[in-house]
Motif scaffolding. Sequence first.
Motif, PDB file in Angstrom:
ATOM      1  N   MET A  81       4.525   7.091  -7.392  1.00 55.80           N
ATOM      2  CA  MET A  81       4.996   7.185  -6.009  1.00 55.80           C
ATOM      3  C   MET A  81       4.337   8.349  -5.276  1.00 55.80           C
ATOM      4  O   MET A  81       4.390   8.451  -4.073  1.00 55.80           O
ATOM      5  CB  MET A  81       6.515   7.388  -5.980  1.00 55.80           C
ATOM      6  CG  MET A  81       7.292   6.102  -6.244  1.00 55.80           C
ATOM      7  SD  MET A  81       6.850   4.761  -5.147  1.00 55.80           S
ATOM      8  CE  MET A  81       8.358   3.840  -5.122  1.00 55.80           C
ATOM      9  N   THR A 140       1.563  10.136  -0.474  1.00 53.68           N
ATOM     10  CA  THR A 140       1.260  11.267   0.386  1.00 53.68           C
ATOM     11  C   THR A 140      -0.094  11.147   1.054  1.00 53.68           C
ATOM     12  O   THR A 140      -0.774  12.124   1.270  1.00 53.68           O
ATOM     13  CB  THR A 140       1.284  12.574  -0.420  1.00 53.68           C
ATOM     14  OG1 THR A 140       0.432  12.393  -1.539  1.00 53.68           O
ATOM     15  CG2 THR A 140       2.672  12.908  -0.867  1.00 53.68           C
ATOM     16  N   LEU A 160      22.104  10.879   6.716  1.00 50.60           N
ATOM     17  CA  LEU A 160      21.573  10.549   8.035  1.00 50.60           C
ATOM     18  C   LEU A 160      20.240   9.864   7.741  1.00 50.60           C
ATOM     19  O   LEU A 160      19.220  10.516   7.575  1.00 50.60           O
ATOM     20  CB  LEU A 160      21.347  11.815   8.857  1.00 50.60           C
ATOM     21  CG  LEU A 160      22.520  12.802   8.910  1.00 50.60           C
ATOM     22  CD1 LEU A 160      22.089  14.077   9.609  1.00 50.60           C
ATOM     23  CD2 LEU A 160      23.702  12.175   9.634  1.00 50.60           C
ATOM     24  N   LYS A 195      13.430   6.858   2.993  1.00 49.24           N
ATOM     25  CA  LYS A 195      12.283   6.417   2.198  1.00 49.24           C
ATOM     26  C   LYS A 195      12.371   6.863   0.747  1.00 49.24           C
ATOM     27  O   LYS A 195      11.506   6.538  -0.050  1.00 49.24           O
ATOM     28  CB  LYS A 195      10.991   6.955   2.819  1.00 49.24           C
ATOM     29  CG  LYS A 195      10.800   6.444   4.239  1.00 49.24           C
ATOM     30  CD  LYS A 195       9.358   6.262   4.586  1.00 49.24           C
ATOM     31  CE  LYS A 195       9.242   5.490   5.881  1.00 49.24           C
ATOM     32  NZ  LYS A 195       7.965   5.712   6.541  1.00 49.24           N
ATOM     33  N   GLY A 212      10.023  17.017   5.343  1.00 49.14           N
ATOM     34  CA  GLY A 212      10.032  16.289   6.610  1.00 49.14           C
ATOM     35  C   GLY A 212      10.083  14.776   6.414  1.00 49.14           C
ATOM     36  O   GLY A 212      10.170  14.023   7.371  1.00 49.14           O
ATOM     37  N   ASP A 225       0.827  -1.202   0.000  1.00 48.35           N
ATOM     38  CA  ASP A 225       0.000   0.000   0.000  1.00 48.35           C
ATOM     39  C   ASP A 225       0.857   1.247   0.000  1.00 48.35           C
ATOM     40  O   ASP A 225       1.754   1.345   0.815  1.00 48.35           O
ATOM     41  CB  ASP A 225      -0.927   0.000   1.229  1.00 48.35           C
ATOM     42  CG  ASP A 225      -2.349  -0.293   0.801  1.00 48.35           C
ATOM     43  OD1 ASP A 225      -2.605  -0.218  -0.415  1.00 48.35           O
ATOM     44  OD2 ASP A 225      -3.180  -0.580   1.668  1.00 48.35           O
ATOM     45  N   PRO A 226       0.629   2.208  -0.842  1.00 40.49           N
ATOM     46  CA  PRO A 226      -0.380   2.266  -1.891  1.00 40.49           C
ATOM     47  C   PRO A 226       0.173   1.872  -3.254  1.00 40.49           C
ATOM     48  O   PRO A 226      -0.439   2.188  -4.260  1.00 40.49           O
ATOM     49  CB  PRO A 226      -0.741   3.748  -1.884  1.00 40.49           C
ATOM     50  CG  PRO A 226       0.541   4.431  -1.536  1.00 40.49           C
ATOM     51  CD  PRO A 226       1.342   3.469  -0.699  1.00 40.49           C
ATOM     52  N   VAL A 227       1.307   1.212  -3.272  1.00 41.52           N
ATOM     53  CA  VAL A 227       1.967   0.929  -4.557  1.00 41.52           C
ATOM     54  C   VAL A 227       1.679  -0.497  -5.009  1.00 41.52           C
ATOM     55  O   VAL A 227       1.839  -1.438  -4.226  1.00 41.52           O
ATOM     56  CB  VAL A 227       3.496   1.124  -4.422  1.00 41.52           C
ATOM     57  CG1 VAL A 227       4.176   0.830  -5.748  1.00 41.52           C
ATOM     58  CG2 VAL A 227       3.800   2.525  -3.964  1.00 41.52           C
ATOM     59  N   ARG A 247      16.993  10.552   9.610  1.00 41.15           N
ATOM     60  CA  ARG A 247      16.559  11.943   9.712  1.00 41.15           C
ATOM     61  C   ARG A 247      15.835  12.359   8.431  1.00 41.15           C
ATOM     62  O   ARG A 247      16.035  11.780   7.375  1.00 41.15           O
ATOM     63  CB  ARG A 247      17.755  12.878   9.923  1.00 41.15           C
ATOM     64  CG  ARG A 247      18.635  12.524  11.082  1.00 41.15           C
ATOM     65  CD  ARG A 247      17.933  12.542  12.408  1.00 41.15           C
ATOM     66  NE  ARG A 247      17.262  13.798  12.677  1.00 41.15           N
ATOM     67  CZ  ARG A 247      16.473  13.992  13.746  1.00 41.15           C
ATOM     68  NH1 ARG A 247      16.265  13.023  14.613  1.00 41.15           N
ATOM     69  NH2 ARG A 247      15.904  15.154  13.927  1.00 41.15           N
ATOM     70  N   LYS A 293      24.904   5.862   1.547  1.00 41.76           N
ATOM     71  CA  LYS A 293      24.200   5.592   2.801  1.00 41.76           C
ATOM     72  C   LYS A 293      25.150   5.583   3.986  1.00 41.76           C
ATOM     73  O   LYS A 293      24.834   6.074   5.064  1.00 41.76           O
ATOM     74  CB  LYS A 293      23.465   4.262   2.719  1.00 41.76           C
ATOM     75  CG  LYS A 293      22.290   4.355   1.786  1.00 41.76           C
ATOM     76  CD  LYS A 293      21.466   3.088   1.808  1.00 41.76           C
ATOM     77  CE  LYS A 293      20.301   3.227   0.846  1.00 41.76           C
ATOM     78  NZ  LYS A 293      19.579   1.988   0.673  1.00 41.76           N
ATOM     79  N   ASN A 295      24.924   9.329  11.982  1.00 42.23           N
ATOM     80  CA  ASN A 295      25.916   8.771  11.065  1.00 42.23           C
ATOM     81  C   ASN A 295      27.212   9.552  11.250  1.00 42.23           C
ATOM     82  O   ASN A 295      27.417  10.610  10.668  1.00 42.23           O
ATOM     83  CB  ASN A 295      25.432   8.869   9.609  1.00 42.23           C
ATOM     84  CG  ASN A 295      26.355   8.156   8.645  1.00 42.23           C
ATOM     85  OD1 ASN A 295      27.523   7.920   8.948  1.00 42.23           O
ATOM     86  ND2 ASN A 295      25.840   7.815   7.493  1.00 42.23           N
ATOM     87  N   GLY A 316      11.832   0.816  -8.650  1.00 40.99           N
ATOM     88  CA  GLY A 316      10.394   0.859  -8.425  1.00 40.99           C
ATOM     89  C   GLY A 316       9.599   0.142  -9.495  1.00 40.99           C
ATOM     90  O   GLY A 316       8.387   0.102  -9.449  1.00 40.99           O
ATOM     91  N   LEU A 339      11.461  11.120   5.816  1.00 37.68           N
ATOM     92  CA  LEU A 339      12.735  10.463   6.130  1.00 37.68           C
ATOM     93  C   LEU A 339      13.494  10.197   4.838  1.00 37.68           C
ATOM     94  O   LEU A 339      12.933   9.695   3.874  1.00 37.68           O
ATOM     95  CB  LEU A 339      12.494   9.129   6.837  1.00 37.68           C
ATOM     96  CG  LEU A 339      12.093   9.169   8.303  1.00 37.68           C
ATOM     97  CD1 LEU A 339      12.060   7.758   8.868  1.00 37.68           C
ATOM     98  CD2 LEU A 339      13.026  10.033   9.107  1.00 37.68           C
ATOM     99  N   ASP A 373       2.914  11.906   9.793  1.00 36.59           N
ATOM    100  CA  ASP A 373       4.102  12.655   9.411  1.00 36.59           C
ATOM    101  C   ASP A 373       5.285  12.221  10.278  1.00 36.59           C
ATOM    102  O   ASP A 373       5.177  12.128  11.494  1.00 36.59           O
ATOM    103  CB  ASP A 373       3.818  14.157   9.613  1.00 36.59           C
ATOM    104  CG  ASP A 373       4.940  15.019   9.056  1.00 36.59           C
ATOM    105  OD1 ASP A 373       6.022  14.471   8.778  1.00 36.59           O
ATOM    106  OD2 ASP A 373       4.718  16.224   8.906  1.00 36.59           O
ATOM    107  N   GLU A 374       6.406  11.940   9.625  1.00 34.79           N
ATOM    108  CA  GLU A 374       7.582  11.449  10.360  1.00 34.79           C
ATOM    109  C   GLU A 374       8.024  12.416  11.452  1.00 34.79           C
ATOM    110  O   GLU A 374       8.447  12.020  12.524  1.00 34.79           O
ATOM    111  CB  GLU A 374       8.748  11.242   9.390  1.00 34.79           C
ATOM    112  CG  GLU A 374       8.484  10.212   8.324  1.00 34.79           C
ATOM    113  CD  GLU A 374       8.395   8.821   8.893  1.00 34.79           C
ATOM    114  OE1 GLU A 374       8.822   8.625  10.038  1.00 34.79           O
ATOM    115  OE2 GLU A 374       7.870   7.942   8.195  1.00 34.79           O
ATOM    116  N   PRO A 383       7.432  13.923  -0.739  1.00 34.26           N
ATOM    117  CA  PRO A 383       6.181  14.625  -0.424  1.00 34.26           C
ATOM    118  C   PRO A 383       6.437  15.926   0.348  1.00 34.26           C
ATOM    119  O   PRO A 383       5.859  16.949   0.035  1.00 34.26           O
ATOM    120  CB  PRO A 383       5.396  13.610   0.410  1.00 34.26           C
ATOM    121  CG  PRO A 383       6.335  12.497   0.723  1.00 34.26           C
ATOM    122  CD  PRO A 383       7.443  12.541  -0.270  1.00 34.26           C
TER     123      PRO A 383
END
Lengths: 486, 334
Positions: free
Chosen positions: B1, B5, A334, A386, A381, A12-14, A337, A329, B208, A37, A383, B12-13, A378
């Motif tokens: 992708m 959203t 980070l 992702k 904020g 979800d949702p892919v 973050r 990586k 890191n 992907g 990560l 929200d992270e 998106p």
Amino acid sequence: MLGVAHLSKRFDPVQALDDVTLDFPGGTVTALLGENGAGKSTLVRIIDGEHLPDTGQVLLDGQPVGLHSPRDARRHGIRVIPQEPEIVPHVSVAENVYIGALSKGFLFHGASLRKRVEQHIARLGFERMLRPDTLGRDLTPAQRQLVEILRALTTPAKVIAFDEPTSSLSEHEVTALFTLIRRLRDEGLAIIYVSHRLAEIFQIADRIAVLRDGKVAGVVAAQETTERAVVSMMVGRDLTTMFARDHVATTEPVLEVDEVNGISLTVHAGEVVALAGLVGAGRSEFCRALAGDLPIRGGSIKVDGQPVTIKHPWHAIRAGIVYAPEERKAQALLLGRPVRDNIVLAVLNRLRRWRFVRRRDESELARHFVNRLNVRTPTVGQLVSKLSGGNQQKVVLARWLARQPRLLILDEPTRGIDVGAKAEIYQIIAGLARDGMGILVVSSELPEVLGLADRIAVMKDGRVTGVLGRAEASEEAILSLAMGES
Amino acid sequence: MTALTTTGWWRDESREPLRRNLGLIGVLVALFGIGAIIRPDLYGDPQWVVDNTLVILQQAAAIGVVTVGMTFVIIGGGIDLSVGALIALAGVWSTTVATQSFGAGGMIFTAIIVGVLAGLVNGVLIAYGRLVPFIATLAMLVAARGLAAQISGKQTQVSNDQFINGLASSKVLGIPSLVLVLLAVAGLGWVLLNRTTFGRRTVAIGGNQEAARLAGINVRRHTMLLYALSGLCCGIAAIMLTSLATSSQAAAAELYELDAIAAAIIGGTLLSGGRGTVTGSLIGVVVFATITNLFAIANLPTEVQNMVKGGIIVFAVLVQQLKFKSVKQLLTRT
């Protein structure tokens, strides 16, 4: 031999896989191609028993098999060689090879184990590349892969899938790997070969299966198609110009390196200089020295004509030299973050007002670069872990562009990135050169080197063996300098 | 992708710390509820509840200050096992007859300097001597207790300073002074972590270290400063404990390191570094203090209390590992 029928898998949702039917006959190398992907990894994971399909089934010799774990897959003779094999650092190659098989029986006899592994290595013709006594932690990426292949061959295997096996191998290691793959194929195994590198797919594959957006975009015989046709199948459009070339190198030097660790090199404003050579030629080491990560012995460095001393990474950064390392990586991101924190990391001091940093300023700066480099996320904020590889690389670039550097060093900037994102990275690089930045690129992909660079410095054994201008550069010319044939 | 959203604010992270903290506040409310069930007579009296809350906070004050420092060290990818020993050392050093002759100012100054210097020793050993934080601070734990015993001659050193002794019982605007000290330290810690480059660098290094170094951060100096910061918090906590007991001894603040680590962990700080909040740690401290208080009210022995504390640590970490999404899935599945 191995087949998949009507596989579908949704995360979800892919919709990662959508009614995929493919077969992988024995005695054949089938390449699995597709952008990030597109569903390649999902398909490989289902074959490996790591994921269960929502619908559809995996067939072995025409019979459906239930694969619920990698153990199941192995029992049926299906092995997946991962990109970064798990290696136990403190034990020998021999024990690493038998690590999964050790559970059978209670007694452990080191000498006989060692002998068996030695025989396997000899059978495959890798005596010169791998010793059974080497400790796991001392292995190069190529040797790690060999260990994983040996693991696969210690049990009777019918199907072996390679997941981007060459991303950390040098040219001659790739040649050795291909020899091995051909031998396995001739023994009747079904080989699945996942890769981004078109050139090598045409070298090794008999058939090419292309996935796009979770669907099969086409299956063709390698001899009956062209790179162009395969690329347009992958992206669904024709990528006529991967490389944008509208920048003009100036004669104004940005970086002048004189006899630093035995290397002299000049990069001009608006110029892209590539460092070519085999893995281990000392290209990354030279770049890391310029970036203050490795010690500089002797010589002098000038940035914009001003002599600089570099002993720490921050010396290099203050002098205007920034470095996007090879291992995104491990060395740059980070992962835990958000995108924002990753972008502002190198400019925190400049964001400071009255000793304080404000989140709003950080987000604003991050958003600016996300828009400028077209990072697909998106929000700032999100990560960074992702994002896809290509977008992660853009985040690393954004971090350094925020410093407004004079010289940008890129170490394997497109490793593990899909074709579409690669083209974008090339465009970004060309744009930066147009704006007058000096760019030094390390790359093991010759088409990339030839497409990007205004000049190519070829290295061998820690020395520059030749510098080629655009007109005289060709794959043959680079390789002959890199391997020392004259 | 782009279909990714599908967000509510809770997905929200960047809101994740808030979710964790709300969870912990939920635990506090539950503890309050348990108290109300056990002793409805007490919890029915609003004045008693206010007083009792202040008592809990007063008891949490010293360990809370230490936890703020510990939070920074852990977020930065380290660990400080020496905090309890540093408190004892700073406490003993600041209550020697010689130091007391300089008055309250001299005592506070001494405690803080001893804490910071010992923390710096930790930091230098770890950052420049390349010792593993666990080992360096374990060595400091042993050595600092030894030095504290040496200085005090294993005697309890009574504080004769009126200001220090009065601190613990004094109130400003109805709030105990020690609680105000905790709030001040936590407030400064929050600003330092969230609004300064120092805080951002701490998070980066813990997340890191290699990336932080290549991004031009002086990782060694920063690591050293993190342990000095933890030492500073120990110095402050030493004064608070001296004030509470009106004395100091080499055996003071026993096992504070474990309480501080546990509080930081249940507050959502990742033991491997790179993530954590001052607020979370603070609520973690209050949760532990509330449990202690609850057991005192219910007249249960400390043995049971310690077992419950152990359980709470495991439970809190297990709950945090469940992503909000999967909790939702668990709820909708049945």
